[in-house]
Design a protein around this motif. Structure first.
Motif, PDB file in Angstrom:
ATOM      1  N   GLU A 166       0.842  -1.172  -0.069  1.00 35.17           N
ATOM      2  CA  GLU A 166       0.136  -0.163  -0.097  1.00 35.17           C
ATOM      3  C   GLU A 166       0.844   1.383  -0.017  1.00 35.17           C
ATOM      4  N   VAL A 167       2.093   1.341   0.852  1.00 36.39           N
ATOM      5  CA  VAL A 167       2.791   2.465   1.017  1.00 36.39           C
ATOM      6  C   VAL A 167       3.517   2.699  -0.536  1.00 36.39           C
ATOM      7  N   ILE A 168       4.081   1.644  -1.276  1.00 40.81           N
ATOM      8  CA  ILE A 168       4.596   1.768  -2.464  1.00 40.81           C
ATOM      9  C   ILE A 168       3.667   1.958  -3.498  1.00 40.81           C
ATOM     10  N   ARG A 169       2.482   1.697  -3.474  1.00 46.29           N
ATOM     11  CA  ARG A 169       1.512   1.795  -4.475  1.00 46.29           C
ATOM     12  C   ARG A 169       1.138   3.247  -4.450  1.00 46.29           C
ATOM     13  N   ILE A 210      10.028  -2.109  -5.862  1.00 45.53           N
ATOM     14  CA  ILE A 210      10.468  -3.292  -5.374  1.00 45.53           C
ATOM     15  C   ILE A 210      12.020  -3.590  -5.910  1.00 45.53           C
ATOM     16  N   LYS A 211      12.163  -3.117  -6.994  1.00 48.82           N
ATOM     17  CA  LYS A 211      13.644  -3.266  -7.436  1.00 48.82           C
ATOM     18  C   LYS A 211      14.574  -2.305  -6.752  1.00 48.82           C
ATOM     19  N   ASP A 212      14.026  -0.911  -6.553  1.00 51.35           N
ATOM     20  CA  ASP A 212      14.890  -0.025  -5.955  1.00 51.35           C
ATOM     21  C   ASP A 212      15.186  -0.583  -4.556  1.00 51.35           C
ATOM     22  N   ASP A 213      14.276  -1.234  -3.839  1.00 52.49           N
ATOM     23  CA  ASP A 213      14.415  -1.590  -2.458  1.00 52.49           C
ATOM     24  C   ASP A 213      15.460  -2.536  -2.298  1.00 52.49           C
ATOM     25  N   MET A 214      15.461  -3.429  -3.286  1.00 53.51           N
ATOM     26  CA  MET A 214      16.433  -4.386  -3.551  1.00 53.51           C
ATOM     27  C   MET A 214      17.955  -4.044  -3.490  1.00 53.51           C
ATOM     28  N   PHE A 215      18.128  -2.824  -3.692  1.00 52.15           N
ATOM     29  CA  PHE A 215      19.484  -2.250  -4.003  1.00 52.15           C
ATOM     30  C   PHE A 215      19.916  -1.962  -2.534  1.00 52.15           C
ATOM     31  N   ASP A 216      19.227  -1.769  -1.726  1.00 50.80           N
ATOM     32  CA  ASP A 216      19.741  -1.537  -0.205  1.00 50.80           C
ATOM     33  C   ASP A 216      20.352  -2.586   0.201  1.00 50.80           C
ATOM     34  N   PHE A 217      20.150  -3.764  -0.425  1.00 51.77           N
ATOM     35  CA  PHE A 217      20.856  -5.007   0.302  1.00 51.77           C
ATOM     36  C   PHE A 217      21.717  -5.495  -0.979  1.00 51.77           C
ATOM     37  N   ASP A 221      28.033  -1.649  -6.421  1.00 53.95           N
ATOM     38  CA  ASP A 221      28.236  -1.067  -7.724  1.00 53.95           C
ATOM     39  C   ASP A 221      27.153  -0.699  -8.334  1.00 53.95           C
ATOM     40  N   VAL A 222      25.650  -0.711  -7.473  1.00 49.35           N
ATOM     41  CA  VAL A 222      24.466  -0.402  -8.054  1.00 49.35           C
ATOM     42  C   VAL A 222      24.137   1.184  -8.116  1.00 49.35           C
ATOM     43  N   GLY A 223      25.095   2.070  -7.310  1.00 50.37           N
ATOM     44  CA  GLY A 223      25.141   3.390  -7.589  1.00 50.37           C
ATOM     45  C   GLY A 223      24.055   3.906  -6.393  1.00 50.37           C
ATOM     46  N   LYS A 224      23.809   3.076  -5.624  1.00 49.91           N
ATOM     47  CA  LYS A 224      23.020   3.516  -4.246  1.00 49.91           C
ATOM     48  C   LYS A 224      23.448   2.991  -2.898  1.00 49.91           C
ATOM     49  N   PRO A 225      24.114   3.767  -2.283  1.00 51.74           N
ATOM     50  CA  PRO A 225      24.911   3.388  -1.053  1.00 51.74           C
ATOM     51  C   PRO A 225      24.106   2.312  -0.284  1.00 51.74           C
ATOM     52  N   LEU A 226      24.889   1.104   0.278  1.00 48.68           N
ATOM     53  CA  LEU A 226      24.004   0.168   0.893  1.00 48.68           C
ATOM     54  C   LEU A 226      23.368   0.757   2.479  1.00 48.68           C
ATOM     55  N   GLY A 227      22.182   0.087   2.643  1.00 39.29           N
ATOM     56  CA  GLY A 227      21.753   0.259   3.994  1.00 39.29           C
ATOM     57  C   GLY A 227      21.053   1.662   4.267  1.00 39.29           C
ATOM     58  N   ILE A 228      20.610   2.297   3.297  1.00 40.31           N
ATOM     59  CA  ILE A 228      20.186   3.637   3.349  1.00 40.31           C
ATOM     60  C   ILE A 228      18.910   3.517   3.731  1.00 40.31           C
ATOM     61  N   ASP A 229      17.847   2.785   3.466  1.00 42.81           N
ATOM     62  CA  ASP A 229      16.735   2.567   3.919  1.00 42.81           C
ATOM     63  C   ASP A 229      16.810   2.037   5.208  1.00 42.81           C
ATOM     64  N   ILE A 230      17.875   1.027   5.737  1.00 49.34           N
ATOM     65  CA  ILE A 230      17.627   0.572   6.991  1.00 49.34           C
ATOM     66  C   ILE A 230      18.085   1.673   7.997  1.00 49.34           C
ATOM     67  N   LYS A 231      19.077   2.703   7.685  1.00 49.62           N
ATOM     68  CA  LYS A 231      19.295   3.783   8.524  1.00 49.62           C
ATOM     69  C   LYS A 231      17.934   4.547   8.734  1.00 49.62           C
ATOM     70  N   GLU A 232      17.205   4.905   7.780  1.00 46.04           N
ATOM     71  CA  GLU A 232      15.899   5.411   7.908  1.00 46.04           C
ATOM     72  C   GLU A 232      14.609   4.554   8.562  1.00 46.04           C
ATOM     73  N   LYS A 234      13.250   1.782   7.504  1.00 44.45           N
ATOM     74  CA  LYS A 234      12.325   1.646   6.364  1.00 44.45           C
ATOM     75  C   LYS A 234      12.199  -0.004   6.288  1.00 44.45           C
ATOM     76  N   VAL A 235      11.341  -0.746   6.443  1.00 43.03           N
ATOM     77  CA  VAL A 235      11.154  -1.965   6.424  1.00 43.03           C
ATOM     78  C   VAL A 235      10.593  -2.321   5.085  1.00 43.03           C
ATOM     79  N   THR A 236      11.384  -2.673   4.144  1.00 36.19           N
ATOM     80  CA  THR A 236      11.032  -3.030   2.832  1.00 36.19           C
ATOM     81  C   THR A 236      10.981  -4.607   2.685  1.00 36.19           C
ATOM     82  N   LEU A 237      10.499  -4.763   1.380  1.00 41.47           N
ATOM     83  CA  LEU A 237      10.051  -6.225   1.138  1.00 41.47           C
ATOM     84  C   LEU A 237      11.153  -7.494   1.522  1.00 41.47           C
ATOM     85  N   PRO A 238      12.347  -7.286   0.928  1.00 39.21           N
ATOM     86  CA  PRO A 238      13.437  -8.255   1.384  1.00 39.21           C
ATOM     87  C   PRO A 238      13.610  -8.661   2.731  1.00 39.21           C
ATOM     88  N   LEU A 239      13.520  -7.432   3.606  1.00 33.71           N
ATOM     89  CA  LEU A 239      13.444  -7.507   5.062  1.00 33.71           C
ATOM     90  C   LEU A 239      12.217  -7.917   5.901  1.00 33.71           C
TER      91      LEU A 239
END
Length: 323
Positions: A166-169, A210-217, A221-232, A234-239
């Protein structure tokens, strides 16, 4: 997978014309405001959202002046929300450049966001594009609701799969859905077809997030620093998946790390390792492909041609990208 320039080749002339019109739509007689909007235009991204508007119009009847205004409306309101988001998040960078609030402080950034919002509204009202305005305004409302829902759930650490979707929708998919619906509406499509294109865009938006949230883990080399969502926190689908399938003691420990140690690099890496070991990334990838396939199923109901091919390639680009 084709690059973004190859994907937009069938509508390249329209994108070029749109960029000039979009720039003109932001102009102001106030020198400071004109300088800031010029800075924004110079640092625009890949124009993914206008491309969805133009391809959707093309597959539903053809691109016209209303389509250009619809694309500008989407970008003006989207840019306004980004400027405001940077203020809310105390973020000083966007796409590797300084944010508006970093250069001109929060008060000016908020006023610039308000200005862009008003320009979008006036662009539609002055041209009687009320249907397009309704579509995009509904998306902005949902984006705000999604942000507030996420804030509420983050505070309580109360996020399960239904809440996540619901949040990502609301936060992400609603705007891409609006792009596709705007394109269809601008081409004079029926309400039924506009709704179909809205559903098409919503599925793309969910797959994209969903794809963007996967980059956190992922890897570095994906262009997004690791763990940004975790620092905030944010509980995303992989977690979510990893926690759901963990032993009670392990789940309790990981929740404690997310709540209380989310700013410690060593602890973040422990959370990432836990998610990978639990198969969280594989599960998220599977779910992403389900939504991607839903989008393709809708697209296959339209006749083959350059517009359909362009949309197929654009879907793959946004959902199978590496960064």
């Amino acid at each position: 997978m084709p690059g973004i320039n190859e994907i937009k080749r069938p509508i390249a002339a329209d994108i070029d014309a749109f960029e000039a019109k979009f720039k003109a739509s932001m102009q102001s007689s106030v020198p400071l405001l004109d300088r800031i909007t010029h800075y924004i235009v110079k640092r625009k991204g890949k124009q993914i959202r206008p491309m969805f508007v133009f391809f959707s119009a093309s597959i539903c009847g053809g691109i016209n002046e209303s389509t250009h205004r619809g694309a500008a409306l989407v970008e003006l309101l989207h840019t306004a929300t980004l400027v405001h988001d940077d203020v809310v998040d105390n973020s000083y960078q966007r796409r590797g450049f300084f944010s508006i609030n970093a250069l001109w402080k929060n008060k000016i950034a908020v006023l610039v966001g308000d200005y862009l919002l008003s320009k979008g509204l006036l662009l539609s009202i002055d041209n009687d594009d009320f249907k397009l305005l309704k579509i995009v305004s509904e998306a902005v409302k949902q984006m705000s609701e999604g942000e507030l829902l996420q804030v509420e759930k983050v505070r309580r650490m109360d996020v399960d799969e239904p809440v996540y979707y619901e949040v990502i929708r609301q936060k992400t998919a609603s705007l891409i859905a609006a792009c596709c619906a705007c394109g269809a509406a601008s081409a004079g499509a029926s309400d039924e077809v506009v709704k179909k294109m809205h559903d098409f865009g919503e599925n793309i938006g969910i797959a994209f997030q969903i794809k963007d949230d996967m980059f956190d883990f992922g890897t570095d080399d994906v262009g997004k620093p690791l763990g940004i969502d975790i620092k905030e926190k944010k509980v995303t689908l992989p977690l979510i998946y990893a926690l759901k399938n963990a032993e009670p003691s392990q789940k309790k420990r990981m929740m404690s790390l997310v709540k209380n140690h989310n700013d410690e690099p060593e602890k973040i890496m422990q959370i990432i390792a836990f998610v990978k070991q639990a198969g969280g990334l594989e599960y998220a990838e599977t779910q992403m492909k389900i939504y991607q396939e839903k989008a393709f199923d809708i697209l296959r109901t339209f006749p083959e041609g350059d517009a359909r091919t362009g949309l197929e390639q654009l879907v793959r680009y946004t959902t199978e990208r590496n960064k």
